[in-house]
Design a protein around this motif. Sequence first.
Motif, PDB file in Angstrom:
ATOM      1  N   ASP A  72       0.829  -1.213   0.000  1.00 22.99           N
ATOM      2  CA  ASP A  72       0.000   0.000   0.000  1.00 22.99           C
ATOM      3  C   ASP A  72       0.859   1.256   0.000  1.00 22.99           C
ATOM      4  O   ASP A  72       0.564   2.218  -0.716  1.00 22.99           O
ATOM      5  CB  ASP A  72      -0.931   0.017   1.217  1.00 22.99           C
ATOM      6  N   VAL A  73       1.907   1.268   0.793  1.00 19.27           N
ATOM      7  CA  VAL A  73       2.781   2.443   0.860  1.00 19.27           C
ATOM      8  C   VAL A  73       3.440   2.688  -0.490  1.00 19.27           C
ATOM      9  O   VAL A  73       3.545   3.831  -0.938  1.00 19.27           O
ATOM     10  CB  VAL A  73       3.835   2.284   1.984  1.00 19.27           C
ATOM     11  N   ARG A  74       3.868   1.614  -1.140  1.00 21.19           N
ATOM     12  CA  ARG A  74       4.462   1.774  -2.479  1.00 21.19           C
ATOM     13  C   ARG A  74       3.439   2.357  -3.448  1.00 21.19           C
ATOM     14  O   ARG A  74       3.754   3.229  -4.258  1.00 21.19           O
ATOM     15  CB  ARG A  74       4.942   0.426  -3.008  1.00 21.19           C
ATOM     16  N   LYS A  75       2.203   1.867  -3.373  1.00 19.50           N
ATOM     17  CA  LYS A  75       1.141   2.373  -4.249  1.00 19.50           C
ATOM     18  C   LYS A  75       0.897   3.854  -3.982  1.00 19.50           C
ATOM     19  O   LYS A  75       0.782   4.658  -4.917  1.00 19.50           O
ATOM     20  CB  LYS A  75      -0.129   1.561  -4.029  1.00 19.50           C
ATOM     21  N   TRP A  76       0.829   4.224  -2.698  1.00 17.88           N
ATOM     22  CA  TRP A  76       0.625   5.633  -2.338  1.00 17.88           C
ATOM     23  C   TRP A  76       1.778   6.498  -2.834  1.00 17.88           C
ATOM     24  O   TRP A  76       1.574   7.616  -3.287  1.00 17.88           O
ATOM     25  CB  TRP A  76       0.480   5.799  -0.837  1.00 17.88           C
ATOM     26  N   LYS A  77       2.972   5.990  -2.726  1.00 20.70           N
ATOM     27  CA  LYS A  77       4.142   6.743  -3.173  1.00 20.70           C
ATOM     28  C   LYS A  77       4.051   7.012  -4.671  1.00 20.70           C
ATOM     29  O   LYS A  77       4.278   8.133  -5.120  1.00 20.70           O
ATOM     30  CB  LYS A  77       5.419   5.954  -2.850  1.00 20.70           C
ATOM     31  N   MET A  79       1.345   7.020  -6.469  1.00 19.10           N
ATOM     32  CA  MET A  79       0.231   7.942  -6.698  1.00 19.10           C
ATOM     33  C   MET A  79       0.652   9.369  -6.353  1.00 19.10           C
ATOM     34  O   MET A  79       0.311  10.318  -7.074  1.00 19.10           O
ATOM     35  CB  MET A  79      -0.991   7.520  -5.856  1.00 19.10           C
ATOM     36  N   GLY A  80       1.391   9.513  -5.256  1.00 19.91           N
ATOM     37  CA  GLY A  80       1.854  10.843  -4.858  1.00 19.91           C
ATOM     38  C   GLY A  80       2.814  11.432  -5.874  1.00 19.91           C
ATOM     39  O   GLY A  80       2.742  12.630  -6.195  1.00 19.91           O
TER      40      GLY A  80
END
Length: 115
Positions: A72-77, A79-80
């Motif tokens: 999830d953190v990788r996905k958020w990164k 996306m950011g």
Amino acid sequence: MIDAGVHQQLGTLVAEVKNLREDLRRSEDRSDAGRPTMTRRMDEVVERMRTLEGSMMLVKDDIASMKPVTDDVRKWKLMGMGALGVIGMAGAALGVTFADAARRVLMLTKAAAFR
């Protein structure tokens, strides 16, 4: 008849066999004395391996529970970073638009001043 040299060699051979038996008995005694120590050490190694296996199972479970969060953190990164790229392009476009608008206002102001 039997020569004295043969008797001497036979006596030497018997003495050597007795010495070999005595050496073998001493070696077996030392081995018998060392076995409990070796057995204790092997038991300690087995216990340490059990402890290590238990610890590794806990670590494996922890890693398995962390993997979804990491994903999830990788996905958020990503996306950011995408959002920052879009904001950067929008900011550049707005900057160009404001600069062009300011240039036109200045041109209109200069043109009105010279009339």
